[in-house]
Design an enzyme around this catalytic site. Structure first.
Site, PDB file in Angstrom:
ATOM      1  N   SER A 286       0.815  -1.213   0.000  1.00  0.00           N
ATOM      2  CA  SER A 286       0.000   0.000   0.000  1.00  0.00           C
ATOM      3  C   SER A 286       0.852   1.268   0.000  1.00  0.00           C
ATOM      4  CB  SER A 286      -0.951  -0.048   1.200  1.00  0.00           C
ATOM      5  OG  SER A 286      -2.040   0.796   1.009  1.00  0.00           O
TER       6      SER A 286
ATOM      7  N   ASP B 165      10.160   5.675 -10.170  1.00  0.00           N
ATOM      8  CA  ASP B 165       9.724   6.432 -11.346  1.00  0.00           C
ATOM      9  C   ASP B 165      10.543   7.711 -11.549  1.00  0.00           C
ATOM     10  OD1 ASP B 165       7.806   4.549 -11.908  1.00  0.00           O
ATOM     11  OD2 ASP B 165       6.187   5.622 -10.892  1.00  0.00           O
TER      12      ASP B 165
ATOM     13  N   LYS C 221      -1.002  -4.384  -3.135  1.00  0.00           N
ATOM     14  CA  LYS C 221      -2.319  -3.842  -2.768  1.00  0.00           C
ATOM     15  C   LYS C 221      -2.402  -2.395  -3.235  1.00  0.00           C
ATOM     16  CE  LYS C 221      -5.670  -3.037   0.902  1.00  0.00           C
ATOM     17  NZ  LYS C 221      -5.996  -1.668   0.470  1.00  0.00           N
TER      18      LYS C 221
END
Length: 737
Positions: free
Chosen positions: A469, A480, A494
């Site tokens: 999460s 990224d 998740k």
């Protein structure tokens, strides 16, 4: 009144084939409020769930199959004839439920309840005679993979399945050195307890199972909670135990450890592991063990919980062991988790750079993404949060002249989304962190909105299968932005957000949104894939979103334009090769890989022998294999080999005793937890700031013995520094030429 009559009439019709009279047990009937709740449930699922699925004939068919599986997944009660009777409901339930008609669900439940009650009554009566007649010298096998089983054609076939199951349970107790005269008593007591609980089943139980057989088809995090389950949000929604700090879930007839709460009593004690199965619970130092196989989850929870400072003893079957493995006894002193114990902590590693030089690398361990919302709302300038604590730790580590950071997110199950965003802001100048898409398909972005200073030094983020999460949002953003290397195991996966919706009776926890990275990739199902992958300590078929039925798929949305801070991606092939070479000669890594190979072999076993001599030989072979693996590691480390595994147990007990004698008492405190949408913090004490008066410095040798994966993460950071220095030197030389 007409609905109740239909329910009773349908049940009586279904009971005809069973040969039971209506007076043999009390029929369970649904209520008017449950009819209203059923209609509301369907409306909420169709209108608000992210997947936008309609409850039609196809889903009605799947609902029936899932309901039967939830009631009798082991195929031990229903026969093929029972299943044929239920076919009349296959495409009818989607017409009935929206109108509040629950005849199908309660009729099936009542037949199951009758079969279950009758079976348990017969077992309690016949077990001693059955056990006495068992022959453990003949060659029979017990099937572990129930997916291979078809529905029994006859009652005799069901009886045979039960005989083999009971024989396997008896053999497991014999192999666990249970005295023969106590085995029958243990199993009779076990089934008497189950019978007692079965007689307490009521309409809430039936409705909850029927409703969840449908909600689970939407996704595994969408669940209906009956009023009884809704009363205790902490246990029944989060399945979190204050007493020992573990997250439990049901698995067949066992209570399984899904996760260990960081800094909790079980985590500090160190022996209880994810996927361990709890089979018995004892109170205090010497209290008798209560067999909990077949118990309801909430009843096991109640037995394990207790006042702070009291002791609970657990008998567990280790995750990587079979059902005939020796039970391991774990003693845990109950306590609460202090916020400061859940806080980020730091340490310094001194790692070899080459040519006799070392590099100081800072490590920041973040157990959860926490924030004291109550203190923040009341204007407390010193309120605790992950980001505030980590910022302070970075400043302290920079003063100690570390040359890079490792952020350890292993076992971090998430927490506040706000903190995941703010923490990312400590490592980038500004920009988005996460995209959130609602079931309406509206997308909004969150992140660091204002330019400010940030830590721009070398960075490695260490994750594993239990990083979930909010952890995945942070790790994904760092990856990224090309801000640092992600190493370890693929994360949990998740990537969904749930909302609680009140119903006429109970509540619905429904998945309304999904998380997406700024690259456009979802964190759902697939998780964050490390740049450099370590051996996994956890079986991905048992732990992780991909292990759950009906998990929402991975997908993509449009990426967000963002800055890339380095070209560290270009170093990954070289770093991977260096890591593989180094780990291939590391005795701790080799030991880990040997253990994983054994676990993989155990998972491939789909049936077991019921011949006692065969089973004992198989267990002896496993123990010899474990001893061989342990001694290979010890010899590589220059230690004396062991003559038996008993010597290793004695060493561990001695080490535990030393640790127990040196630990200070832990004060009471409150574990603050936040939901992923950052608006559900529990109230609690702030706790003191992290104590940094005695910073821990660990050498490479000490660290390798203590935590080979953390040591390797630090070594990869050092490798990256060395490669970058060489690249800069080469560039400078070319410019001079």
């Amino acid at each position: 009144m007409r609905k109740a009559f239909l329910n009773t009439a349908a049940t009586l019709t279904l009971l005809t084939g069973l040969g039971l009279s209506a007076s043999s047990f009390a029929l369970i009937e649904y209520s008017k409020s449950q009819q209203e709740t059923a209609s509301e449930l369907i409306e909420q699922l169709e209108e608000r769930h992210y997947a936008k699925l309609k409850y039609d004939d196809a889903m009605s068919s799947a609902h029936l199959d899932n309901y039967l599986n939830n009631l009798d997944g082991g195929k031990m009660f229903f026969t093929a004839a029972d299943i044929a009777d239920f076919e009349t409901f296959r495409t009818q339930m989607d017409d009935d439920l929206p109108q509040g008609r629950l005849d199908a669900g309660f009729s099936i439940f009542n037949r199951f309840h009758g079969l279950l009650t009758t079976r348990l009554e017969n077992l309690v009566e016949s077990l001693p005679t059955m056990i006495e007649a068992m022959d453990f010298e003949i060659d029979e096998r017990y099937e572990l993979d129930v997916d291979k089983l078809a529905w029994a054609e006859t009652q005799a076939e069901l009886d045979e399945r039960w005989r083999l199951q009971i024989k396997n349970q008896v053999l497991n107790l014999r192999l666990a050195d249970k005295p023969q005269d106590e085995i029958s008593e243990t199993l009779v007591k076990r089934y008497k307890n189950q019978l007692s609980r079965v007689t307490q089943y009521n309409a809430q139980d039936a409705f909850q199972i029927y409703a969840n057989a449908l909600t689970e088809l939407y996704d595994p995090h969408t669940n209906y909670f009956s009023p009884r389950r809704s009363e205790n949000f902490n246990i029944n929604m989060r399945l979190s135990l204050e007493g020992i700090g573990a997250v439990l879930s049901p698995e067949d007839e066992y209570t399984r450890v899904a996760r260990i709460v960081p800094a909790g009593p079980a985590d500090k004690q160190g022996e209880l592991k994810p996927s361990d199965r709890i089979v018995a619970v004892g109170q205090d130092e010497e209290g008798p063990f209560e067999d909990v196989i077949g118990w309801r989850l909430d009843e096991v929870v109640e037995l394990i919980r207790g006042p702070k400072g009291s002791t609970v003893r657990l008998q567990v079957l280790p995750a990587k062991a079979g059902t005939d493995a020796e039970r391991k006894t774990i003693k845990i002193v109950r306590n609460k988790v202090k916020l400061e114990e859940q806080s980020a902590q730091k340490r310094v590693m001194e790692l070899p750079k080459g040519n006799g030089e070392t590099i100081r690398v800072g490590v920041i361990d973040i157990p959860t993404f926490y924030i004291d919302f109550e203190a923040m709302r009341r204007g407390d300038e010193n309120y605790k949060s992950t980001t505030r604590d980590v910022k302070k730790l970075i400043e302290e580590l920079e003063e100690e002249n570390v040359e890079g950071l490792v952020i350890d997110l292993r076992r971090n199950g998430g927490g506040s989304l706000q903190e995941a965003n703010d923490l990312t802001g400590l490592f980038i100048e500004y920009g988005p962190t996460v995209q959130i898409r609602h079931s309406s398909r509206r997308v909004w972005r969150d992140g660091k909105r204002l330019r400010s200073t940030y830590y721009d030094g070398p960075l490695v983020v260490l994750i594993n299968r239990l990083s979930a999460s909010a952890s995945e949002i942070f790790a994904g953003a760092i990856q990224d932005y090309d801000r640092g290397l992600i190493v370890g195991d693929r994360s949990y996966g998740k990537g969904t957000v749930q909302t609680m919706v009140p119903l006429t009776e109970g509540q619905l926890k429904i998945t309304e949104s999904k998380f997406y990275r700024i690259s456009g990739d979802s964190t759902q199902h697939r998780g964050v894939v490390p740049d450099i992958t370590f051996p996994s300590l956890y079986d991905p078929e048992e732990i992780g979103e991909s292990a759950l039925d009906n998990a929402l798929d991975w997908d993509q949305i449009n990426p967000v334009r963002h800055r890339r801070y380095s070209n560290i991606d270009s170093l990954v092939p070289q770093l991977t090769e260096i890591y593989r070479t180094r780990s291939s000669n590391n005795p701790e890594f080799l030991y880990l890989q040997d253990q994983l190979a054994v676990a993989e072999q155990n998972r491939a076993i789909t049936s077991v022998s019921l011949n006692e001599s065969v089973r004992r030989e198989e267990r002896k072979a496993r123990q010899e294999r474990s001893l061989e693996i342990e001694n290979r590691r010890r010899m590589a480390r220059g230690e004396e080999p062991l003559a038996s595994l008993d010597e290793l147990d004695e060493e561990n007990e001695a080490m535990d005793a030393d640790e127990d004698s040196s630990e200070d008492a832990v004060d009471d405190g409150v574990h603050l937890a936040s939901s992923d949408n950052g608006d559900n913090g529990d109230n609690g004490d702030n706790g003191d700031d992290t104590d940094d008066s005695s910073d821990e410095i660990v050498s490479a040798e000490e660290l390798a013995e203590e935590d080979v994966l953390l040591s390797e993460a630090g070594s990869i950071l050092v490798d990256a520094l060395v490669l970058q220095e060489r690249a800069y030197a080469l560039t400078a030389t070319k410019q001079e030429d």
